[in-house]
Motif scaffolding. Structure first.
Motif, PDB file in Angstrom:
ATOM      1  N   MET A  79       0.860  -1.181   0.000  1.00  0.00           N
ATOM      2  CA  MET A  79       0.000   0.000   0.000  1.00  0.00           C
ATOM      3  C   MET A  79       0.900   1.237   0.000  1.00  0.00           C
ATOM      4  N   THR A  80       0.913   1.927  -1.148  1.00  0.00           N
ATOM      5  CA  THR A  80       1.802   3.074  -1.327  1.00  0.00           C
ATOM      6  C   THR A  80       0.977   4.292  -1.711  1.00  0.00           C
ATOM      7  N   CYS A  81       1.252   5.394  -1.056  1.00  0.00           N
ATOM      8  CA  CYS A  81       0.613   6.659  -1.427  1.00  0.00           C
ATOM      9  C   CYS A  81       1.303   7.171  -2.685  1.00  0.00           C
ATOM     10  N   LEU A  82       0.530   7.300  -3.789  1.00  0.00           N
ATOM     11  CA  LEU A  82       1.125   7.714  -5.060  1.00  0.00           C
ATOM     12  C   LEU A  82       1.560   9.174  -5.054  1.00  0.00           C
ATOM     13  N   ILE A  83       1.136   9.955  -4.080  1.00  0.00           N
ATOM     14  CA  ILE A  83       1.483  11.375  -4.058  1.00  0.00           C
ATOM     15  C   ILE A  83       2.861  11.582  -3.448  1.00  0.00           C
ATOM     16  N   CYS A  84       3.097  10.936  -2.291  1.00  0.00           N
ATOM     17  CA  CYS A  84       4.396  11.106  -1.632  1.00  0.00           C
ATOM     18  C   CYS A  84       5.319   9.909  -1.833  1.00  0.00           C
ATOM     19  N   ILE A  85       4.847   8.864  -2.525  1.00  0.00           N
ATOM     20  CA  ILE A  85       5.627   7.650  -2.790  1.00  0.00           C
ATOM     21  C   ILE A  85       6.192   7.085  -1.482  1.00  0.00           C
ATOM     22  N   ALA A  86       5.336   6.955  -0.482  1.00  0.00           N
ATOM     23  CA  ALA A  86       5.740   6.384   0.798  1.00  0.00           C
ATOM     24  C   ALA A  86       4.721   5.318   1.186  1.00  0.00           C
ATOM     25  N   SER A  87       5.160   4.388   2.042  1.00  0.00           N
ATOM     26  CA  SER A  87       4.268   3.323   2.488  1.00  0.00           C
ATOM     27  C   SER A  87       3.171   3.891   3.371  1.00  0.00           C
ATOM     28  N   VAL A  88       1.985   3.293   3.257  1.00  0.00           N
ATOM     29  CA  VAL A  88       0.852   3.667   4.099  1.00  0.00           C
ATOM     30  C   VAL A  88       0.846   2.737   5.295  1.00  0.00           C
ATOM     31  N   LYS A  89       1.032   3.277   6.493  1.00  0.00           N
ATOM     32  CA  LYS A  89       1.121   2.475   7.701  1.00  0.00           C
ATOM     33  C   LYS A  89      -0.217   2.380   8.389  1.00  0.00           C
TER      34      LYS A  89
END
Length: 824
Positions: A79-89
């Protein structure tokens, strides 16, 4: 001492920190943790789908898409946020798109919506701003949302609970309640899964519905598949009105009639075979019918209805439309001679020519024109545009580049340069036009492969460096590094292959195959090779080297017979030699009665053809007495030593008592043991009368015998009646059996009656005597109470005392009389 103590403390702290770092790095990638996570994830998924699968009798085929979203929710980094390219915890506030169900950080999507609205509304004027609710798009699917739909709070997937708590036994960002969102397309039912990411599965409810053509009977079906076909011909009338639909039962309108028929065109001049579904058609002939004027014909192509009046009849205007003429249809309208006066293409000036046919000329009048930017003026023909050479210096909406367009009117076009900024993935540059604000997420996806490259997962560009490779279910294809031709089956992996666990199967010196696990690449620990330089150096881990170990001794069981040939035991091949089983030898000695009691030993065979169970020189010699069983009843032992064959007959005399135990007899042992039951009975009898008494009290009349005496006593005894008056002699056995009895006669009964009368008379006399005695005692008592005649002389009353005979004669005579009567 103090410096050494500080050094030790710092050393321990550094070692503990390094150990913790190593544990943290390897704990997340250990297979045990992955297995525990998979088991836990399976339980959570089963719990989420329980209510749905109970409606479908365990069928979960429609849940694959939802299962994929839920697996990504559990997989680390998926699960990755496409805006900040970081994992969604788990503990971060998120927002889910209702179009593509992609998940973003709540803060990221709020900033995205704000920037998108600003970019859309920035080119607007002050008059237009705020009059229209401009939408903002989803970063992935471009689904448009209104300004009012910009998320401001963190909700679970189903939207029931705000700020859902983090629960390790629930799907991340789920409230754990039943979803209850309406299915799409809406059917009146609600989702039965627990709060979940991704789309809701098809409706599992059962409804009763009929087919498309309404001919079949209603049947119960799943609500998501309630539309069904009975496969019978549709039968509905087609649009042609002549034929019926022959297709199988179907949804929606029937298809156009596929049949072909001969049909006339609209004008009715031509006939052609055409589809029945399109009966109206036009041929390519001009109508040609004479018009009412009689001079012209109709120029319309095949049409229906009347042709109408002649287009040249009635009042017609000149080309400038200032004058109208009524002329026959055969004559053309002349020009009026007045000026044309039509507005030219410039929209300012009018045509100065006389009334004319055809289009007007271009405007050639000279005017003073201002350029588009308004900085310069010039006289020139009206139809020519005027653009100066001054370049616009305004900053475009990207707020980076100047307009640089010649003679710009002030409404500068959008920047036509490429943005070119590096995106968040750090791999690509923004391909969009130059813009303000943050760039769109990188649209590219990157394949993350396993070692063999057959298992691939797609992740947003930029996440390939932080996500773990997928677990591959393909078998490892690397060649074996040991002597085996094929390696043990195991899944694709990174790094070295696990040690080979196949059996060695090398041929040993004995000819057998080595059965132990492969030991070509065994890890052997080496210790004591490195000496620490001082107390500050951390103890090094033991070094392991990979080496081939020799095969162990052969353990294949070989059947080996013991020295005494008692048993065959399987022994390891490397120690398969004759052995002693620790049992007794057991070979039958020459006496044929006893066996060798030595421990299992080797026996020399005296003759090659001799029996293998015969004793040898090493066996013991029998020194026992004869222990063969004697004949039944013989108490004597055999006088010979242990010998083969039967024992000699016993000739000793036995001292034995007879049956009645009164006489002692001497009999040969052989006669007694060889006699049968009858002969034994005669031998043991003393030939005298049996001294035993019978139950009746008489002596047994039989000769000395064994067992109990016979009960039929033949001696005669006297039998009396009950009153003992009558008697009779009868055999004793009959009395014992109760066959004979002696009854009293009439005389006996008469004597009984008289005796009873005498007894009754005696009882009455005794009662009267008792009464007299009591009366005398009463009178004496009364006299003592009265006390009269105290002074009078007492009369000498001489009482005559009765003798004993007079007192008791009645008691003596009455019984004697009764006895005399009985005797008579």
């Amino acid at each position: 001492l103090s410096s050494q103590k500080k050094f030790d403390e710092i050393k321990k702290a550094n070692q503990a920190a390094a150990k913790k770092l190593v544990e943290d790095q390897f704990s997340s990638s250990s297979e045990d943790d992955d297995e525990d996570a998979e088991v836990k994830q399976g339980k959570i998924l089963a719990k989420t789908f329980t209510i749905y699968t109970s409606q479908t009798d365990g069928d979960a085929s429609e849940l694959e898409r939802t299962r994929q979203y839920m697996n990504e929710a559990f997989q680390s980094g998926a699960m990755t946020c496409l805006i900040c390219i970081a994992s969604v915890k788990r503990n971060q506030a998120v927002w889910s798109c209702c179009g593509c169900f992609c998940i973003f950080h709540l803060v990221c999507i709020q900033k995205w919506a704000k920037d998108s609205l600003f970019l859309v509304s920035s080119p607007l004027t002050d008059d237009d701003f705020g009059k229209k609710d401009y939408p903002w798009p989803c970063p992935k699917c471009r689904f448009e949302y209104k300004r009012s739909e910009t998320p401001s709070r963190y909700y679970c997937y189903c939207g029931k609970v705000e700020n859902p708590t983090v629960d390790p036994w629930l799907v991340p960002h789920s409230c754990g309640q039943i979803c209850e969102r309406e299915f799409k397309p809406s059917c009146g039912h609600k989702c039965l899964l627990l709060c979940h990411p991704g789309p809701c599965p098809p409706c599992p409810k059962m409804v009763t519905t009929t087919c498309h053509c309404k001919k079949a009977k209603p049947v119960p079906r799943r609500c998501s598949a309630k539309e069904w076909s009975c496969r019978l011909p549709c039968g509905r009338t087609l649009l042609c009105g002549q034929h019926t639909c022959e297709n199988a039962c179907h949804a929606g309108d029937c298809q156009p009639c596929p049949r072909v028929s001969k049909q006339l065109c609209i004008c009715g001049r031509q006939a052609a075979e055409r589809l029945c579904a399109s009966p109206q058609w036009q041929c390519d002939r001009v109508c040609g019918k004479p018009l009412p004027c009689g001079n012209h014909t109709c120029e319309q192509v095949c049409h229906a209805g009347p042709c109408g009046d002649c287009p040249r009849s009635g009042k017609r205007a000149c080309p400038c439309e200032k004058s109208k003429f009524t002329l026959p249809c055969t004559e053309d309208v002349p020009t009026c001679g007045d000026s044309c006066d039509k507005i030219l293409e410039c929209g300012i000036h009018r045509c100065s020519q006389r009334c004319h046919r055809g289009p007007c000329e271009i405007c050639r009048q000279e005017v003073e024109k201002q350029c588009r930017c308004g900085k310069h003026t010039k006289r020139m023909p009206c139809h020519k545009p005027y653009l100066c050479e001054t370049k616009c210096t305004k900053i475009r909406d990207c707020q980076k580049h100047q307009c640089r367009r010649k003679c710009c009117s002030g409404n500068c076009p959008p920047c036509d340069q490429v943005c070119g900024r590096t995106l968040g993935c750090r791999n690509h540059k923004c391909p969009s036009g130059c813009h303000r604000g943050s760039c769109n997420p990188c649209p590219e996806t990157v394949d993350v492969k396993c070692n063999c490259g057959k298992t691939v997962i797609k992740v947003p560009c930029g996440r390939e460096r932080t996500i773990k490779p997928p677990k591959c279910k393909q078998l490892c294809s690397r060649p074996p590094t040991c002597h085996h031709s094929t390696q043990e089956k195991h899944y694709c992996h990174f790094g070295r292959c696990p040690p080979c666990r196949q059996s060695c199967q090398k041929t040993l010196a004995c000819g057998h195959l080595c059965p132990v696990s492969c030991h070509d690449e065994a890890l052997v620990k080496q210790t004591g090779l490195h000496q620490s330089a001082g107390p500050w150096e951390q103890p090094s881990e033991p070094a392991f080297i990979q080496t081939a170990l020799p095969c162990p001794p052969c353990e294949v069981p070989i059947p080996v017979e013991c020295l005494g040939q008692h048993e065959v035991s399987p022994l390891p091949c490397h120690s398969a030699n004759p052995y002693s089983c620790k049992r007794f030898c057991g070979r039958l000695l020459d006496c044929q009665n006893h066996t060798c009691m030595k421990e299992c030993h080797y026996v020399t065979k005296l003759n090659s053809s001799a029996d293998g169970k015969k004793p040898g020189l090493e066996c013991s010699q029998c020194e026992e007495e004869c222990s063969k069983p004697r004949p039944s009843g013989c108490p004597h032992r055999c006088v010979l030593p242990c010998h083969p064959g039967d024992c000699p007959p016993c000739l000793q005399m036995l001292k034995i008592k007879c049956h009645c135990k009164l006489s002692v007899l001497y009999i040969e042992c052989l006669k007694l043991t060889c006699a049968d039951l009858k002969e034994k009975e005669l031998l043991i009898s003393c030939k005298n009368q049996c001294p035993k008494e019978l139950p009746c009290g008489h002596r047994c009349k039989e000769v000395c015998h064994s067992g109990s005496c016979p009960l039929n006593c033949s001696q005669k005894v006297k039998l009396r009646c009950l009153c003992k008056r009558l008697k009779k002699e009868i055999q004793c056995s009959k009395i014992q059996e109760g066959q004979v009895s002696l009854e009293c006669d009439a005389l006996c009964k008469e004597m009984k009656r008289k005796a009873a009368e005498i007894k009754e008379a005696e009882a009455k006399a005794a009662i009267e005597e008792e009464k007299r005695r009591q009366q005398a005692e009463l009178e004496a008592f009364e006299n003592r109470l009265k006390g009269r005649r105290k002074n009078k002389k007492r009369k000498d009353e001489v009482e005559v005392e009765q003798s004993s005979w007079q007192k008791y004669k009645n008691f003596i005579m009455l019984p004697m009389f009764g006895v005399a009567v009985v005797m008579v």
